[in-house]
Design an enzyme around this catalytic site. Structure first.
Site, PDB file in Angstrom:
ATOM      1  N   ARG A 226      28.516  72.745  -3.561  1.00 58.77           N
ATOM      2  CA  ARG A 226      29.240  74.010  -2.925  1.00 58.77           C
ATOM      3  C   ARG A 226      28.081  75.222  -2.527  1.00 58.77           C
ATOM      4  NH1 ARG A 226      32.567  71.455  -1.515  1.00 58.77           N
ATOM      5  NH2 ARG A 226      35.058  71.312  -1.751  1.00 58.77           N
ATOM      6  N   HIS A 274      27.796  70.668   5.795  1.00 57.10           N
ATOM      7  CA  HIS A 274      28.660  69.992   5.069  1.00 57.10           C
ATOM      8  C   HIS A 274      29.383  68.439   5.420  1.00 57.10           C
ATOM      9  CE1 HIS A 274      31.710  71.877   1.376  1.00 57.10           C
ATOM     10  NE2 HIS A 274      31.808  70.327   2.299  1.00 57.10           N
TER      11      HIS A 274
HETATM   12  P1  NDP Z   1      34.130  65.823 -10.809  1.00 59.96           P
HETATM   13  O1  NDP Z   1      36.246  66.740 -10.799  1.00 59.96           O
HETATM   14  O2  NDP Z   1      34.815  64.168 -11.092  1.00 59.96           O
HETATM   15  O3  NDP Z   1      33.186  66.313 -11.655  1.00 59.96           O
HETATM   16  C1  NDP Z   1      32.390  67.584 -11.815  1.00 59.96           C
HETATM   17  C2  NDP Z   1      31.734  67.267 -12.769  1.00 59.96           C
HETATM   18  O4  NDP Z   1      31.049  68.641 -13.223  1.00 59.96           O
HETATM   19  C3  NDP Z   1      31.562  66.643 -14.298  1.00 59.96           C
HETATM   20  O5  NDP Z   1      30.962  65.633 -15.019  1.00 59.96           O
HETATM   21  C4  NDP Z   1      32.022  67.744 -15.352  1.00 59.96           C
HETATM   22  O6  NDP Z   1      31.850  68.244 -16.785  1.00 59.96           O
HETATM   23  C5  NDP Z   1      31.303  69.072 -14.787  1.00 59.96           C
HETATM   24  N1  NDP Z   1      31.019  70.400 -15.073  1.00 59.96           N
HETATM   25  C6  NDP Z   1      32.368  70.967 -14.700  1.00 59.96           C
HETATM   26  N2  NDP Z   1      31.906  72.620 -14.903  1.00 59.96           N
HETATM   27  C7  NDP Z   1      31.557  72.134 -15.361  1.00 59.96           C
HETATM   28  C8  NDP Z   1      30.159  73.729 -16.471  1.00 59.96           C
HETATM   29  N3  NDP Z   1      30.998  74.472 -16.308  1.00 59.96           N
HETATM   30  N4  NDP Z   1      29.122  72.777 -16.705  1.00 59.96           N
HETATM   31  C9  NDP Z   1      28.235  71.582 -17.118  1.00 59.96           C
HETATM   32  N5  NDP Z   1      29.086  71.010 -16.506  1.00 59.96           N
HETATM   33  C10 NDP Z   1      30.413  70.844 -15.437  1.00 59.96           C
HETATM   34  O7  NDP Z   1      34.188  66.530  -9.698  1.00 59.96           O
HETATM   35  P2  NDP Z   1      32.563  65.425  -7.901  1.00 59.96           P
HETATM   36  O8  NDP Z   1      31.622  64.930  -9.040  1.00 59.96           O
HETATM   37  O9  NDP Z   1      34.092  64.118  -7.778  1.00 59.96           O
HETATM   38  O10 NDP Z   1      32.384  65.870  -7.234  1.00 59.96           O
HETATM   39  C11 NDP Z   1      31.518  67.169  -7.192  1.00 59.96           C
HETATM   40  C12 NDP Z   1      31.680  68.723  -6.738  1.00 59.96           C
HETATM   41  O11 NDP Z   1      31.267  67.436  -5.202  1.00 59.96           O
HETATM   42  C13 NDP Z   1      33.900  68.298  -6.001  1.00 59.96           C
HETATM   43  O12 NDP Z   1      33.868  69.276  -6.356  1.00 59.96           O
HETATM   44  C14 NDP Z   1      32.630  69.175  -5.082  1.00 59.96           C
HETATM   45  O13 NDP Z   1      32.658  70.722  -4.818  1.00 59.96           O
HETATM   46  C15 NDP Z   1      31.279  68.271  -4.062  1.00 59.96           C
HETATM   47  N6  NDP Z   1      31.808  67.803  -3.546  1.00 59.96           N
HETATM   48  C16 NDP Z   1      31.464  68.389  -1.655  1.00 59.96           C
HETATM   49  C17 NDP Z   1      31.395  67.291  -0.617  1.00 59.96           C
HETATM   50  C18 NDP Z   1      30.358  67.522   0.501  1.00 59.96           C
HETATM   51  O14 NDP Z   1      30.362  66.563   1.406  1.00 59.96           O
HETATM   52  N7  NDP Z   1      29.512  67.844   0.504  1.00 59.96           N
HETATM   53  C19 NDP Z   1      32.102  65.988  -0.624  1.00 59.96           C
HETATM   54  C20 NDP Z   1      32.694  65.862  -2.074  1.00 59.96           C
HETATM   55  C21 NDP Z   1      32.781  67.225  -3.038  1.00 59.96           C
HETATM   56  P3  NDP Z   1      32.931  67.162 -17.585  1.00 59.96           P
HETATM   57  O15 NDP Z   1      32.748  65.251 -17.113  1.00 59.96           O
HETATM   58  O16 NDP Z   1      32.115  67.499 -19.054  1.00 59.96           O
HETATM   59  O17 NDP Z   1      34.114  67.524 -17.313  1.00 59.96           O
END
Ligand code: NDP
Length: 311
Positions: A226, A274
């Site tokens: 994002r 995107h």
């Molecule tokens: P998930 O919810 O599966 O994973 C999120 C990861 O981020 C987890 O490992 C989580 O840690 C970590 N995280 C969240 N908050 C923090 C923090 N404050 N500090 C450290 N680590 C943090 O999401 P996805 O992998 O499915 O997707 C990630 C993002 O990718 C989506 O939210 C979306 O915004 C973006 N996206 C973009 C796309 C594009 O086309 N550009 C398409 C699809 C998604 P923990 O595991 O420890 O909870």
């Protein structure tokens, strides 16, 4: 017994493809496309991407909201969200598309491809001795469904990968660290930094001027998550100064990126609109159907979103 119904709303996704995919899984489910709804009382499930304000209040028996995408930042930020479970999309197709995008973007830098693209435009045989991939340090911020698969794939090709998340992880070939206290050290050692975090109150502006300055001089940044996770003006300043040598950006503060935006002017910035990963209804419908079955049985859906965490 009255059939329960799912209401569909999206300006981007194809309702016909979703109707066909979901009805193949759940023939007893009624599928209606907003605003064409004949029985709002029967609607128990909402399959939506950015519905208008007040949308949910028309459905008094709503039991599940499914976000038509992986990122739920715009959904959980709403103040009109009903108090029902929220699920998001996540499927193998989405994971493999994102993995391919990250592999492409990282390897392009690891193999100095932008330098050859520029040299070719000058008709110049510009030899740069390739470096061993094991000597190139890549940091992956976010080790969820997408980040963990991307980090594993980068390690698989031989890069030196460190992954960062909120909680501890174990990923083959990847050094995993967790928590805010370890972030600076991950950034400081990453020649190539990949952002795959969700946008939450904790991650908004996480990569600001201070963090960009921590990157080694000449670092490359890849943001496939994002736009608002990165301070865009600070990134532009770091690109202008040369501290950041290259960037691959798929997500922006404002989308579509306006034609007058300064990021368009950098020849060392690769901009994609995107689409690093998308959902294919035929693949995602299986999990959506399973979530509906679970909610019908009084169980939590798949890929449940934790509202207070924001992802
Ligand atoms: P998930 O919810 O599966 O994973 C999120 C990861 O981020 C987890 O490992 C989580 O840690 C970590 N995280 C969240 N908050 C923090 C923090 N404050 N500090 C450290 N680590 C943090 O999401 P996805 O992998 O499915 O997707 C990630 C993002 O990718 C989506 O939210 C979306 O915004 C973006 N996206 C973009 C796309 C594009 O086309 N550009 C398409 C699809 C998604 P923990 O595991 O420890 O909870």
């Amino acid at each position: 017994m009255t059939r329960d119904a799912v209401v569909f709303y999206s300006k981007f996704d194809d309702p016909v493809a979703w109707r066909n995919a979901l009805q193949a899984e759940l023939p007893d489910l009624k599928f209606c496309v907003a605003p064409d709804i004949d029985d709002s009382v029967a609607v128990r499930h909402a399959l939506v991407w950015k519905p208008p304000t007040g949308f949910f209040s028309a459905f008094p028996n709503l039991a599940l909201v499914i976000n038509l995408g992986a990122g739920v930042d715009s959904l959980v930020a709403r103040d009109d969200l009903p108090d029902v479970p929220i699920s998001r999309l996540s499927d193998d197709g989405m994971v493999s598309l994102m993995t391919s995008y990250v592999l492409f973007a990282v390897i392009r830098y690891a193999r100095d491809i932008p330098a050859f693209e520029r040299a070719q435009r000058r008709r110049e045989w510009h030899y740069i001795h390739p470096r061993a991939l094991s000597g190139i340090k890549v940091g992956v911020l976010g080790l969820g469904e997408l980040g963990s698969a991307a980090a594993a794939a980068l390690a698989q090709v031989g890069l030196n990968v460190t992954g960062w998340a909120r909680t501890e992880k174990t990923i083959p070939g990847v050094r995993c660290v967790a928590g805010r206290a370890t972030l600076d050290s991950v950034i400081a050692q990453s020649e190539i930094l990949v952002i795959l975090l969700p946008l939450t109150p904790d991650t908004r502006g996480l990569i600001g001027a201070r963090e960009l300055a921590l990157l080694p001089r000449g670092a490359k940044l890849i943001n496939a998550a994002r736009g608002a996770i990165v301070d865009e003006p600070a990134l532009i300043a770091a690109l202008r100064s040369g501290h950041i040598a290259e960037a691959t950006l798929d997500a922006f503060m404002i989308e579509p990126l306006p034609p007058e935006h300064p990021l368009w002017t950098f020849d060392n910035v690769l901009i994609t609109p995107h689409l690093a990963s998308i959902t294919v209804p035929e693949q995602a419908a299986r999990d959506v159907a399973e979530s509906i079955r679970r909610v019908r049985a009084g169980q939590p859906p798949l890929h449940a979103v934790n509202r207070s965490r924001g992802y």
